[in-house]
Design a protein around this motif. Structure first.
Motif, mmCIF file in Angstrom:
data_model
loop_
_atom_site.group_PDB
_atom_site.id
_atom_site.type_symbol
_atom_site.label_atom_id
_atom_site.label_comp_id
_atom_site.label_asym_id
_atom_site.label_seq_id
_atom_site.Cartn_x
_atom_site.Cartn_y
_atom_site.Cartn_z
ATOM 1 N N ALA A 1 4.821 -16.195 -57.325
ATOM 2 C CA ALA A 1 3.984 -15.106 -56.817
ATOM 3 C C ALA A 1 4.263 -14.921 -55.331
ATOM 4 C CB ALA A 1 2.514 -15.425 -57.050
ATOM 5 N N ALA A 2 4.006 -13.711 -54.844
ATOM 6 C CA ALA A 2 4.212 -13.387 -53.421
ATOM 7 C C ALA A 2 2.860 -13.154 -52.760
ATOM 8 C CB ALA A 2 5.084 -12.148 -53.277
ATOM 9 N N ALA A 3 2.591 -13.901 -51.696
ATOM 10 C CA ALA A 3 1.349 -13.715 -50.943
ATOM 11 C C ALA A 3 1.550 -12.630 -49.895
ATOM 12 C CB ALA A 3 0.934 -15.020 -50.276
ATOM 13 N N ILE B 1 -2.427 -11.430 -53.647
ATOM 14 C CA ILE B 1 -1.315 -12.075 -54.346
ATOM 15 C C ILE B 1 -0.670 -11.075 -55.294
ATOM 16 C CG2 ILE B 1 -0.626 -13.900 -55.946
ATOM 17 C CD1 ILE B 1 -1.447 -14.993 -53.261
ATOM 18 N N LEU B 2 0.648 -10.936 -55.176
ATOM 19 C CA LEU B 2 1.435 -10.127 -56.108
ATOM 20 C C LEU B 2 2.057 -11.053 -57.143
ATOM 21 C CD1 LEU B 2 3.559 -7.542 -54.050
ATOM 22 C CD2 LEU B 2 2.008 -7.009 -55.935
ATOM 23 N N LYS B 3 1.822 -10.778 -58.418
ATOM 24 C CA LYS B 3 2.389 -11.610 -59.478
ATOM 25 C C LYS B 3 3.231 -10.752 -60.403
ATOM 26 C CE LYS B 3 3.083 -15.336 -61.855
ATOM 27 N NZ LYS B 3 4.303 -14.818 -62.513
ATOM 28 N N GLY B 4 4.505 -11.101 -60.521
ATOM 29 C CA GLY B 4 5.401 -10.373 -61.404
ATOM 30 C C GLY B 4 5.156 -10.722 -62.860
ATOM 31 N N GLU B 5 5.217 -9.704 -63.712
ATOM 32 C CA GLU B 5 5.012 -9.896 -65.149
ATOM 33 C C GLU B 5 6.236 -9.459 -65.945
ATOM 34 O OE1 GLU B 5 2.563 -11.512 -66.239
ATOM 35 O OE2 GLU B 5 1.212 -11.495 -64.504
ATOM 36 N N LEU C 1 -1.805 -7.132 -58.881
ATOM 37 C CA LEU C 1 -2.250 -7.396 -57.511
ATOM 38 C C LEU C 1 -3.646 -7.996 -57.568
ATOM 39 C CD1 LEU C 1 -1.667 -7.044 -54.438
ATOM 40 C CD2 LEU C 1 -2.852 -4.839 -54.599
ATOM 41 N N LYS C 2 -3.805 -9.167 -56.965
ATOM 42 C CA LYS C 2 -5.087 -9.873 -56.973
ATOM 43 C C LYS C 2 -5.599 -10.040 -55.550
ATOM 44 C CE LYS C 2 -7.243 -14.274 -58.324
ATOM 45 N NZ LYS C 2 -6.997 -15.613 -58.925
ATOM 46 N N ASP C 3 -6.821 -9.608 -55.306
ATOM 47 C CA ASP C 3 -7.434 -9.745 -53.985
ATOM 48 C C ASP C 3 -7.984 -11.159 -53.813
ATOM 49 O OD1 ASP C 3 -8.627 -8.873 -51.459
ATOM 50 O OD2 ASP C 3 -10.534 -9.111 -52.535
ATOM 51 N N ILE C 4 -7.702 -11.801 -52.680
ATOM 52 C CA ILE C 4 -8.248 -13.133 -52.389
ATOM 53 C C ILE C 4 -8.897 -13.150 -51.002
ATOM 54 C CG2 ILE C 4 -6.648 -14.386 -53.915
ATOM 55 C CD1 ILE C 4 -4.990 -15.055 -51.418
ATOM 56 N N GLY D 1 -7.781 3.862 -53.444
ATOM 57 C CA GLY D 1 -9.119 4.142 -52.932
ATOM 58 C C GLY D 1 -10.232 3.333 -53.555
ATOM 59 N N LYS D 2 -9.927 2.500 -54.558
ATOM 60 C CA LYS D 2 -10.956 1.719 -55.233
ATOM 61 C C LYS D 2 -10.764 0.226 -54.947
ATOM 62 C CE LYS D 2 -11.408 5.034 -59.046
ATOM 63 N NZ LYS D 2 -11.302 5.237 -60.508
ATOM 64 N N LYS D 3 -11.860 -0.446 -54.639
ATOM 65 C CA LYS D 3 -11.797 -1.879 -54.386
ATOM 66 C C LYS D 3 -11.495 -2.608 -55.695
ATOM 67 C CE LYS D 3 -14.276 -5.553 -51.948
ATOM 68 N NZ LYS D 3 -15.508 -5.906 -51.198
ATOM 69 N N ILE D 4 -10.585 -3.567 -55.631
ATOM 70 C CA ILE D 4 -10.160 -4.263 -56.850
ATOM 71 C C ILE D 4 -10.347 -5.771 -56.718
ATOM 72 C CG2 ILE D 4 -8.443 -2.496 -57.393
ATOM 73 C CD1 ILE D 4 -6.326 -4.650 -56.406
ATOM 74 N N GLU D 5 -10.348 -6.430 -57.861
ATOM 75 C CA GLU D 5 -10.220 -7.883 -57.922
ATOM 76 C C GLU D 5 -8.812 -8.223 -58.419
ATOM 77 O OE1 GLU D 5 -13.336 -9.667 -60.158
ATOM 78 O OE2 GLU D 5 -14.921 -8.976 -58.806
ATOM 79 N N VAL D 6 -8.473 -7.708 -59.603
ATOM 80 C CA VAL D 6 -7.110 -7.820 -60.132
ATOM 81 C C VAL D 6 -6.778 -6.491 -60.788
ATOM 82 C CG1 VAL D 6 -5.522 -9.025 -61.676
ATOM 83 C CG2 VAL D 6 -7.400 -10.285 -60.599
ATOM 84 N N SER D 7 -5.582 -5.962 -60.514
ATOM 85 C CA SER D 7 -5.207 -4.677 -61.103
ATOM 86 C C SER D 7 -3.690 -4.602 -61.248
ATOM 87 C CB SER D 7 -5.709 -3.527 -60.231
ATOM 88 O OG SER D 7 -5.456 -2.286 -60.844
#
Length: 285
Positions: free
Chosen positions: A211-213, A236-240, A246-249, A258-264
């Motif tokens: 993963a890429a931080a 964190i960017l995680k390749g699939e 994209l995961k917010d930490i 424009g929308k707040k995310i947790e994982v998308s």
């Protein structure tokens, strides 16, 4: 820096690296005309090390981070020095084994470029083989230009200087060119202090890839965005395999379109906002 700007930056820094390597080799009293293995190893290491050092620092300068540049510079210099120390004796060995034909040395210089390109792949976001392929092509072409310059100039020192500058520039330009042509996924900064900066993500795309931080710390993040409102490690960017998640930490949040995310899951053209900076995710099919 943008992928197009890498052509100019890598080419210029490669040429400067060749010139500095030439000057250092002259100060030390080393010469390409000596058929001494140790001489070739030292000169090759100097050339590869200086070219790698400058290209690595160029990336850090574009990212507006001295520590980021220093980290990339030291690793690029080390790998470039190893590549040069291996490749230059091979170049001379091939040259001698085919009876001193001029076209023999470019083969060895191609190996030099290959290993230098691999070094940029390790320190950057491109896949290793893409940097290696660009370096191989640039090394062979630069080797031909080097030998041509040595034959063209009456003064052997001037011919050597011009040839090494052409070699360094050719390796740098072709590394950037092949990576540019073959890059599949990248982030482009569209607002903030680093406007226009592009981060290639190819080597992180695979399902088994690390993963890429993304963050503001050059010591903690793979993708460094100079923005005081971005956390040291923000997302964190995680390749699939064929796409990224994209995961917010962070504490302040990460916004996707424009929308707040947790994982998308990311899609082509997705707009990512962190702190005062905005990035666009690009895909090339």
């Amino acid at each position: 820096m943008s992928r197009i700007m890498r052509f100019y930056t890598y080419g210029l820094l490669g040429a400067i690296g060749g010139l500095i390597g030439w000057q250092i080799s002259n100060i030390l009293g080393l010469s390409f005309t000596d058929n001494l293995f140790l001489s070739e190893v030292i000169v090759g290491a100097l050339l590869g090390g200086v070219i790698g050092l400058l290209i690595g620092f160029g990336e850090g300068f574009a990212a507006q981070s001295f520590l980021f540049g220093l980290r990339k510079s030291l690793l690029s210099a080390l790998l470039g020095a190893v590549g040069g120390a291996i490749a230059l004796p091979i170049a001379e060995g091939v040259f001698l084994s085919i009876g001193g034909q001029v076209w023999g040395r470019p083969i060895g210089w191609g190996i030099f470029g290959l290993l230098t390109g691999l070094a940029t792949g390790i320190t950057g976001g491109a896949q290793l083989w893409k940097g290696g392929l660009g370096g191989l092509i640039g090394g062979i072409l630069g080797g031909l230009l080097l030998e041509g310059a040595r034959l063209m100039f009456a003064d052997p020192l001037m011919g050597k200087a011009a040839g090494l500058m052409l070699l360094g520039a050719s390796v740098g330009v072709f590394i950037a060119l092949i990576v540019f042509l073959l890059s599949r996924v990248w982030l482009e900064v569209t607002s903030g202090k680093m406007l226009g900066m592009e981060f290639i993500l190819d080597k992180f795309l695979g399902k088994e890839a690390p993963a890429a931080a993304i963050g503001s710390s050059p010591l903690k993040s793979d993708i460094v965005v100079a923005d005081p409102d971005i956390a040291p490690q923000h997302a964190i960017l995680k390749g699939e395999g064929t796409y990224f998640t994209l995961k917010d930490i962070s504490m302040s949040g990460t916004y996707l379109d424009g929308k707040k995310i947790e994982v998308s899951r990311l899609h082509a053209g997705a707009r990512i906002r962190m702190g005062k900076s905005e990035m666009v995710y690009h895909e090339k099919r």
